[in-house]
Design a protein around this motif. Structure first.
Motif, mmCIF file in Angstrom:
data_model
loop_
_atom_site.group_PDB
_atom_site.id
_atom_site.type_symbol
_atom_site.label_atom_id
_atom_site.label_comp_id
_atom_site.label_asym_id
_atom_site.label_seq_id
_atom_site.Cartn_x
_atom_site.Cartn_y
_atom_site.Cartn_z
ATOM 1 N N ALA A 144 -22.823 -15.962 -2.906
ATOM 2 C CA ALA A 144 -23.478 -16.552 -1.731
ATOM 3 C C ALA A 144 -22.432 -17.102 -0.767
ATOM 4 C CB ALA A 144 -24.444 -17.657 -2.148
ATOM 5 N N LEU A 145 -21.401 -17.733 -1.324
ATOM 6 C CA LEU A 145 -20.332 -18.278 -0.487
ATOM 7 C C LEU A 145 -19.671 -17.168 0.323
ATOM 8 C CD1 LEU A 145 -18.530 -20.624 0.393
ATOM 9 C CD2 LEU A 145 -17.120 -20.217 -1.639
ATOM 10 N N LYS A 146 -19.436 -16.018 -0.304
ATOM 11 C CA LYS A 146 -18.824 -14.886 0.398
ATOM 12 C C LYS A 146 -19.734 -14.393 1.525
ATOM 13 C CE LYS A 146 -16.179 -13.351 -3.622
ATOM 14 N NZ LYS A 146 -16.037 -12.327 -4.700
ATOM 15 N N SER A 147 -21.047 -14.382 1.254
ATOM 16 C CA SER A 147 -21.993 -13.933 2.286
ATOM 17 C C SER A 147 -21.959 -14.886 3.478
ATOM 18 C CB SER A 147 -23.411 -13.867 1.710
ATOM 19 O OG SER A 147 -23.496 -12.879 0.707
ATOM 20 N N PHE A 148 -21.909 -16.175 3.216
ATOM 21 C CA PHE A 148 -21.869 -17.143 4.315
ATOM 22 C C PHE A 148 -20.526 -17.068 5.059
ATOM 23 C CE2 PHE A 148 -25.088 -19.487 1.632
ATOM 24 C CZ PHE A 148 -26.156 -19.202 2.489
ATOM 25 N N GLN A 149 -19.463 -16.795 4.331
ATOM 26 C CA GLN A 149 -18.172 -16.609 4.987
ATOM 27 C C GLN A 149 -18.226 -15.416 5.952
ATOM 28 O OE1 GLN A 149 -15.761 -16.201 1.486
ATOM 29 N NE2 GLN A 149 -15.073 -18.352 1.517
ATOM 30 N N LYS A 150 -18.870 -14.338 5.484
ATOM 31 C CA LYS A 150 -19.008 -13.149 6.316
ATOM 32 C C LYS A 150 -19.860 -13.444 7.555
ATOM 33 C CE LYS A 150 -20.325 -8.274 6.141
ATOM 34 N NZ LYS A 150 -20.883 -7.175 5.322
ATOM 35 N N ALA A 151 -20.936 -14.234 7.337
ATOM 36 C CA ALA A 151 -21.810 -14.598 8.452
ATOM 37 C C ALA A 151 -21.021 -15.394 9.498
ATOM 38 C CB ALA A 151 -23.001 -15.411 7.949
ATOM 39 N N ILE A 152 -20.168 -16.301 9.038
ATOM 40 C CA ILE A 152 -19.359 -17.099 9.964
ATOM 41 C C ILE A 152 -18.380 -16.209 10.721
ATOM 42 C CG2 ILE A 152 -17.611 -18.930 10.087
ATOM 43 C CD1 ILE A 152 -19.019 -20.176 7.594
ATOM 44 N N GLN A 153 -17.779 -15.264 10.003
ATOM 45 C CA GLN A 153 -16.834 -14.336 10.636
ATOM 46 C C GLN A 153 -17.515 -13.473 11.690
ATOM 47 O OE1 GLN A 153 -15.253 -12.185 7.316
ATOM 48 N NE2 GLN A 153 -14.036 -13.922 6.571
ATOM 49 N N ASN A 154 -18.784 -13.158 11.438
ATOM 50 C CA ASN A 154 -19.551 -12.325 12.368
ATOM 51 C C ASN A 154 -20.220 -13.136 13.474
ATOM 52 O OD1 ASN A 154 -18.866 -10.127 10.808
ATOM 53 N ND2 ASN A 154 -20.823 -10.064 9.710
ATOM 54 N N ASN A 155 -19.839 -14.434 13.571
ATOM 55 C CA ASN A 155 -20.444 -15.329 14.580
ATOM 56 C C ASN A 155 -21.964 -15.428 14.415
ATOM 57 O OD1 ASN A 155 -17.990 -15.930 15.778
ATOM 58 N ND2 ASN A 155 -18.099 -14.114 17.101
ATOM 59 N N GLU A 156 -22.411 -15.363 13.195
ATOM 60 C CA GLU A 156 -23.844 -15.349 12.912
ATOM 61 C C GLU A 156 -24.263 -16.701 12.320
ATOM 62 O OE1 GLU A 156 -26.932 -13.196 9.826
ATOM 63 O OE2 GLU A 156 -24.825 -12.605 9.872
ATOM 64 N N LYS A 157 -25.105 -17.440 13.042
ATOM 65 C CA LYS A 157 -25.615 -18.728 12.566
ATOM 66 C C LYS A 157 -24.479 -19.565 11.978
ATOM 67 C CE LYS A 157 -30.104 -16.793 11.245
ATOM 68 N NZ LYS A 157 -30.945 -17.381 12.287
#
Length: 778
Positions: A144-157
């Motif tokens: 889950a942490l990796k998914s949220f890291q990816k979301a942050i990298q993608n400027n997503e929420k």
């Protein structure tokens, strides 16, 4: 009582709170995602319709007769298995999302997550953020942490993704990452300023940063009505942390149905609503919420509510079942009641006990009660019988009679001397003399009555009861001894129904006269029969101190202040130099004044009096106790202590009562160590070891933080008087504090009185100790 269940989960970064953090963020944030996804899917659906129109038009123009076939769910899944990453139509994605959500809600978590992952590869409709939320729900914190890291990298929420990344780090016990992502969330927060959820994010970030007041401000001024359950839970925790207990209760009760009866029960206990506290704690036990803590909390609430035996049973049961765990949740800290020392509370308490406390009422009666002189006719009868026997040459019989007359004469002379001492306020000396006389003639009814009266005036109700009872049994016509035995039996919790019945029957068979009227009135007072006792106020007997004292007691209970004032003023005229009559006059004259005015009026009144103070230095306990209370209320304890010290240094008389007075005054003036030392001197050197003195010494020891010494003193007090409930209760609390639950249960189970309310002792949960232990474990 501390709302432990709430306070424990206030600091989310602790291990014990991880489960709550999960529910705090995952359940609700995914709700936000679903809401926004719906809007995205609507837009996608519109685009799809437009494409469909273009497609149909192009088909018509090309005169193609090929029909459009709907793609089945199976087809989409097969496509997703394909290595190629062709875009999939939005409507199909919507169906896939619905299926994934359905699989997740029905427990097929692994299938749902797998489906989410596949969809995420082929469509932006389900983002890395939503995938992270699903994984967080499934407690897959690392992925889950990796998914949220990816979301942050993608400027997503980015803001909320950073918050949830911090939550994952918290579960993974990575404090460095936790701090990083919370700070990152704070950095991204301004970008959410136009979002309806801004206040919610603001509250969460400040909550995790331990800026609780900032978080509370956001919760009280929300920009969204979403996630009310979560916001109420946060509000509960923060308000409880700052002792805003009523606000915390309001927050918690807004969430219906109430799930956390345990925490709500603790909060009600903290605000003193013991009835609702017991209700919710019992619900928590039924629901099996924190079973050990709930049962222990219920037992302590019962202790506070005066249901001491019920509490003892609960403590015993929980200790038997969970011996080691029973000592961990709620370390006890024994203390003295604030009403003993706070001037305003002390005044309120003083006014209540002067009207309703039986011990004080009886001690006032004993103060004014007459001592009895010997029966001269009986002594003369012995002498006459002795002479008659000599005359008939029955020498042996004559010797017996003459010995009785001689010993009787000696005892009678001794009684006379002892009474003189008592009337000069030398109560202890009189008591010592009478104790010696009782050895000579143990079957002397009057001697036992006088001895009992000295014990009663000294505050020793146990020995007073014994000798009043003995006096009555030796002379059934000595009704006053019988009535006083009934009164003392109530104080020392002895059975008296049979004795009361016998005395009542005997008095009813007597012809009415002044003495019989007195005895019946005293019995009415002992039985709280105020209406029946009112007839006493109509008598026209001679104005004796005891009679006037009864007038005051009865009139005050009837709220007949005019009669009470007249009688108290007469009493002060009869006994102008004695303190107690003036204190009773204060009770009648200033009872309706406001607290501040009462204090001023009492101070001015006492300044005008010219007491000789012998009754304070050497006399009955009631004078010392009430006079010290009035000096506490008027703020003059320091000056009283100074006065007592000067007399103590210069007197040649016995210092027992002086030492006792100074010890008690020092206790109420917060000079705890001095009081502790004085009581030790009184017990060890002056040999004053009645149960009440031992108890007061334990009170001083507790105040001075010598709790082990207090336990030893209470054990002695209990041995002197096994029915002294104050000693039993205090000893039980101190054993709980010392983590000796079994010893506590033995003592508390003997407090056989419903709604028992200790005058001196109270307890709290030692929150400082809990915090220290948690920090130590961490």
């Amino acid at each position: 009582m501390a709302a432990e269940g709430v306070e424990e989960s206030i600091i989310i970064i602790e291990d014990s709170d991880a489960a709550y953090v999960k529910s705090l963020h995952t359940n609700d944030i995914i709700g936000e995602s679903s809401s926004k996804n719906n809007k995205l899917l609507l837009i996608a659906a519109g685009v799809f319709i437009l494409i469909l129109i273009v497609l149909i038009t192009s088909l018509i123009l090309s005169k193609s007769s090929k029909k459009y076939d709907d793609v089945s769910m199976k087809y989409i899944e097969n496509k997703l298995e394909d290595e190629s990453k062709k875009p999939v139509e939005p409507t199909k994605i919507e169906n896939m999302i619905a299926k994934a959500n359905y699989l997740y809600s029905t427990g097929s978590k692994s299938e749902a997550l797998s489906l989410f992952e596949k969809i995420a590869l082929y469509s932006e409709a389900v983002s890395a953020y939503n995938l992270g939320v699903a994984q967080l729900k499934d407690e897959q914190y690392d992925v889950a942490l990796k998914s949220f890291q990816k979301a942050i990298q993608n400027n997503e929420k980015r803001c909320v993704s950073a918050i949830n990344a911090a939550v994952c780090s918290l579960h993974l016990k990575n404090n460095k990452n936790f701090r990083y992502y919370i700070d990152l969330a704070y950095a991204y927060l301004p970008a959410e300023r136009q979002s309806p959820l801004y206040s919610y994010y603001y509250a969460l970030i400040n909550y995790y940063n331990e800026n609780y007041l900032e978080a509370l401000s956001a919760l009280k001024n929300p920009t969204t009505a979403e996630y009310l359950k979560i916001q109420n839970n946060l509000g509960t925790k923060i308000n409880a942390l700052f002792d805003n207990d009523y606000d915390a209760i309001e927050n918690m009760e807004q969430n219906q149905p109430i799930k956390n009866d345990f925490s709500l029960g603790l909060l009600y206990a903290r605000v003193g609503d013991l009835t609702l506290a017991k209700k919710h704690l019992k619900n928590a036990i039924v629901k099996n919420i924190e079973p050990v803590k709930s049962q222990l909390a219920l037992s302590f609430v019962n202790l506070k509510a005066g249901q001491v035996q019920d509490a003892a049973k609960e403590i015993n049961n929980i200790t038997d079942m969970f011996e080691e765990e029973a000592y961990k949740p709620y370390p006890i800290k024994v203390k003295l009641k604030e009403s003993l020392f706070d001037i305003d509370k002390a005044q309120k308490r003083y006014r209540e006990i002067t009207l309703h406390d039986k011990l004080l009422t009886y001690q006032k009666i004993f103060y004014f009660s007459p001592y009895k002189i010997f029966n001269a006719n009986k002594t003369i009868s012995y002498i006459r019988k002795g002479n008659a026997n000599i005359f008939i040459d029955n020498v042996n019989s004559a010797k017996d009679y003459l010995k009785k007359s001689y010993s009787s004469s000696n005892v009678n002379i001794g009684i006379t001397k002892a009474i003189k001492k008592a009337l000069s306020y030398k109560i202890r000396e009189a008591n010592s003399m009478l104790l010696e006389l009782i050895k000579i003639q143990p079957k002397h009814s009057i001697l036992h009555y006088n001895l009992a009266l000295t014990f009663a005036q000294m505050g020793n109700m146990t020995d007073a009861h014994e000798h009043f009872l003995r006096s009555y049994h030796l002379d059934a016509k000595n009704y006053l001894s019988g009535v006083y035995a009934v009164m003392c039996s109530q104080i020392v919790h002895k059975e008296n129904k049979k004795l009361l019945s016998i005395i009542k029957e005997s008095l009813n068979n007597e012809e009415i006269n002044e003495n019989i009227d007195l005895y019946k009135t005293l019995l009415f007072i002992s039985e709280d029969k105020i209406l029946e006792s009112a007839d006493w106020l109509k008598n026209d007997y001679k104005q004796r101190p005891l009679y006037l004292a009864l007038d005051i007691i009865i009139a005050l209970k009837q709220n007949n202040l005019d009669t009470a004032k007249k009688s108290s003023q007469k009493l002060t005229i009869l006994l102008p130099d004695e303190i107690l009559p003036h204190l009773m006059n204060i009770d009648t004259s200033f009872s309706e004044l406001s607290p501040k005015k009462y204090s001023n009026e009492v101070a001015n009144y006492l300044k005008k009096q010219n007491f000789n103070f012998n009754d304070l230095y050497y006399g009955p306990y009631i004078t010392r106790y009430l006079y010290i209370q009035q000096n506490l209320i008027t703020g003059r304890l320091y000056f009283l202590r100074k006065q007592l010290k000067q007399v103590l240094e210069s007197t040649t008389e016995q210092t027992h009562e002086l030492t006792s007075s100074l010890a008690l005054a020092s206790l109420y003036d917060n000079a705890f160590e001095e009081s502790y030392t004085l009581y030790n001197n009184l017990i060890d050197n002056l040999k004053v070891r009645d149960s009440y003195t031992l108890f007061l010494a334990a009170v001083a020891s507790t105040a001075a933080n010598h709790h082990e010494n207090a336990i030893a003193l209470l054990e002695l007090s209990k041995m002197k008087d096994s029915n002294f409930l104050e000693s039993r209760y205090a000893l039980g609390l101190l054993y709980l504090e010392a983590k000796n639950n079994k010893g506590a249960v033995i003592q508390l189970s003997r407090v056989n009185k419903n709604n028992f309310n200790s005058e001196y002792f109270n307890f709290d949960i030692d929150v400082d100790k809990l915090i220290f232990e948690k920090q130590h474990q961490k």
